[in-house]
Motif scaffolding. Structure first.
Motif, PDB file in Angstrom:
ATOM      1  N   ASN A  31       0.837  -1.199   0.000  1.00 36.32           N
ATOM      2  CA  ASN A  31       0.000   0.000   0.000  1.00 36.32           C
ATOM      3  C   ASN A  31       0.874   1.252   0.000  1.00 36.32           C
ATOM      4  O   ASN A  31       2.106   1.168   0.060  1.00 36.32           O
ATOM      5  CB  ASN A  31      -1.004  -0.002   1.169  1.00 36.32           C
ATOM      6  CG  ASN A  31      -0.353   0.098   2.529  1.00 36.32           C
ATOM      7  OD1 ASN A  31       0.778   0.551   2.693  1.00 36.32           O
ATOM      8  ND2 ASN A  31      -1.074  -0.327   3.552  1.00 36.32           N
ATOM      9  N   ALA A  32       0.240   2.404  -0.068  1.00 34.69           N
ATOM     10  CA  ALA A  32       0.958   3.678  -0.185  1.00 34.69           C
ATOM     11  C   ALA A  32       1.802   3.989   1.046  1.00 34.69           C
ATOM     12  O   ALA A  32       2.746   4.766   0.971  1.00 34.69           O
ATOM     13  CB  ALA A  32      -0.038   4.816  -0.426  1.00 34.69           C
ATOM     14  N   ARG A  33       1.470   3.380   2.189  1.00 36.41           N
ATOM     15  CA  ARG A  33       2.217   3.624   3.420  1.00 36.41           C
ATOM     16  C   ARG A  33       3.337   2.617   3.628  1.00 36.41           C
ATOM     17  O   ARG A  33       4.029   2.655   4.628  1.00 36.41           O
ATOM     18  CB  ARG A  33       1.247   3.620   4.611  1.00 36.41           C
ATOM     19  CG  ARG A  33       0.230   4.769   4.531  1.00 36.41           C
ATOM     20  CD  ARG A  33      -0.903   4.638   5.524  1.00 36.41           C
ATOM     21  NE  ARG A  33      -1.595   3.345   5.531  1.00 36.41           N
ATOM     22  CZ  ARG A  33      -2.478   2.942   4.618  1.00 36.41           C
ATOM     23  NH1 ARG A  33      -2.774   3.727   3.595  1.00 36.41           N
ATOM     24  NH2 ARG A  33      -3.059   1.774   4.713  1.00 36.41           N
ATOM     25  N   GLY A  34       3.497   1.658   2.701  1.00 40.69           N
ATOM     26  CA  GLY A  34       4.578   0.675   2.793  1.00 40.69           C
ATOM     27  C   GLY A  34       4.171  -0.642   3.420  1.00 40.69           C
ATOM     28  O   GLY A  34       4.986  -1.553   3.541  1.00 40.69           O
ATOM     29  N   GLY A  35       2.912  -0.774   3.823  1.00 35.06           N
ATOM     30  CA  GLY A  35       2.444  -2.043   4.374  1.00 35.06           C
ATOM     31  C   GLY A  35       2.336  -3.085   3.278  1.00 35.06           C
ATOM     32  O   GLY A  35       2.053  -2.767   2.124  1.00 35.06           O
ATOM     33  N   THR A  36       2.584  -4.343   3.635  1.00 34.65           N
ATOM     34  CA  THR A  36       2.516  -5.412   2.642  1.00 34.65           C
ATOM     35  C   THR A  36       1.684  -6.577   3.162  1.00 34.65           C
ATOM     36  O   THR A  36       1.557  -6.787   4.363  1.00 34.65           O
ATOM     37  CB  THR A  36       3.922  -5.946   2.282  1.00 34.65           C
ATOM     38  OG1 THR A  36       4.520  -6.500   3.453  1.00 34.65           O
ATOM     39  CG2 THR A  36       4.803  -4.859   1.695  1.00 34.65           C
ATOM     40  N   ILE A  37       1.130  -7.320   2.221  1.00 35.26           N
ATOM     41  CA  ILE A  37       0.418  -8.553   2.507  1.00 35.26           C
ATOM     42  C   ILE A  37       0.652  -9.475   1.323  1.00 35.26           C
ATOM     43  O   ILE A  37       0.756  -9.023   0.182  1.00 35.26           O
ATOM     44  CB  ILE A  37      -1.092  -8.296   2.742  1.00 35.26           C
ATOM     45  CG1 ILE A  37      -1.784  -9.571   3.203  1.00 35.26           C
ATOM     46  CG2 ILE A  37      -1.756  -7.694   1.532  1.00 35.26           C
ATOM     47  CD1 ILE A  37      -3.211  -9.358   3.685  1.00 35.26           C
ATOM     48  N   THR A  38       0.788 -10.771   1.594  1.00 30.79           N
ATOM     49  CA  THR A  38       0.927 -11.726   0.493  1.00 30.79           C
ATOM     50  C   THR A  38      -0.412 -12.404   0.264  1.00 30.79           C
ATOM     51  O   THR A  38      -1.177 -12.642   1.203  1.00 30.79           O
ATOM     52  CB  THR A  38       2.010 -12.783   0.777  1.00 30.79           C
ATOM     53  OG1 THR A  38       1.726 -13.435   2.016  1.00 30.79           O
ATOM     54  CG2 THR A  38       3.385 -12.156   0.830  1.00 30.79           C
ATOM     55  N   ILE A  39      -0.686 -12.670  -1.001  1.00 34.49           N
ATOM     56  CA  ILE A  39      -1.893 -13.396  -1.368  1.00 34.49           C
ATOM     57  C   ILE A  39      -1.490 -14.533  -2.291  1.00 34.49           C
ATOM     58  O   ILE A  39      -0.388 -14.542  -2.857  1.00 34.49           O
ATOM     59  CB  ILE A  39      -2.958 -12.498  -2.032  1.00 34.49           C
ATOM     60  CG1 ILE A  39      -2.473 -11.957  -3.380  1.00 34.49           C
ATOM     61  CG2 ILE A  39      -3.384 -11.378  -1.121  1.00 34.49           C
ATOM     62  CD1 ILE A  39      -3.584 -11.300  -4.194  1.00 34.49           C
ATOM     63  N   GLY A  40      -2.395 -15.482  -2.424  1.00 36.67           N
ATOM     64  CA  GLY A  40      -2.094 -16.627  -3.267  1.00 36.67           C
ATOM     65  C   GLY A  40      -3.325 -17.170  -3.958  1.00 36.67           C
ATOM     66  O   GLY A  40      -4.424 -16.624  -3.855  1.00 36.67           O
ATOM     67  N   ASP A  41      -3.108 -18.299  -4.627  1.00 30.57           N
ATOM     68  CA  ASP A  41      -4.170 -18.918  -5.418  1.00 30.57           C
ATOM     69  C   ASP A  41      -4.898 -20.025  -4.660  1.00 30.57           C
ATOM     70  O   ASP A  41      -5.693 -20.749  -5.229  1.00 30.57           O
ATOM     71  CB  ASP A  41      -3.603 -19.456  -6.733  1.00 30.57           C
ATOM     72  CG  ASP A  41      -2.509 -20.505  -6.532  1.00 30.57           C
ATOM     73  OD1 ASP A  41      -2.277 -20.943  -5.373  1.00 30.57           O
ATOM     74  OD2 ASP A  41      -1.883 -20.891  -7.537  1.00 30.57           O
ATOM     75  N   GLY A  42      -4.626 -20.171  -3.362  1.00 27.80           N
ATOM     76  CA  GLY A  42      -5.283 -21.189  -2.558  1.00 27.80           C
ATOM     77  C   GLY A  42      -4.446 -22.437  -2.345  1.00 27.80           C
ATOM     78  O   GLY A  42      -4.858 -23.340  -1.628  1.00 27.80           O
TER      79      GLY A  42
END
Length: 151
Positions: A31-42
């Motif tokens: 995000n614009a504030r530098g926060g991250t999250i990983t996502i996947g295909d399940g």
């Protein structure tokens, strides 16, 4: 800050996230504030995009309800469940239906808790009908523009 700069928080303004591929079926979103999250295909324990949609519905309304009710009393328990059915039809393709967000919040005994309990159903309705940007966007249906650009 100019109008085209990305903002954060709850006020109006442009929002932006950037997705970067980490590997097949695994991505990092910043995000614009530098926060991250990983996502996947399940195929891993990463959240899928559909789970993030449900999380966004629960999270957005939770912020609203929490801010309204916590002014009166600090909750003793606060659990929100977002769920729905993923389906596919020839006319609409893949989509979610029967979306439901259920709040289970407990408040302490006493005058402050009673005040929070009184405000609780109204705060859920306010979030659903006016405040939560995520659920409001889903409810009113907003077109999504997708473009392809060669890097």
């Amino acid at each position: 800050m100019t109008d085209d700069e990305t903002t954060g928080g709850t006020g109006p303004g442009h929002r932006r996230v950037e997705l970067t591929r980490l590997g097949l079926g695994r991505y990092e979103i910043t995000n614009a504030r530098g926060g991250t999250i990983t996502i996947g295909d399940g195929s891993s324990d990463d959240f899928t995009p559909v789970e993030l949609l449900l999380a966004a519905l629960a999270g957005c309304s939770s912020v609203d309800v929490d801010h309204i009710t916590s002014r009166r009393a600090e909750p003793e328990s606060f659990v929100v469940v977002a769920e729905g059915e993923k389906t596919s039809t020839p006319e609409d393709g893949n989509h979610m239906r029967d979306l439901e967000v259920t709040f289970r919040i407990g408040f302490p005994a006493g005058e402050a808790g009673d005040s929070a309990r009184t405000a609780f159903p109204r705060s859920v309705a306010q979030s659903r009908d006016r405040l939560c940007t995520v659920s409001r966007t889903v409810q009113i249906g907003t077109p999504v523009e997708m473009t392809a650009e060669d890097a």
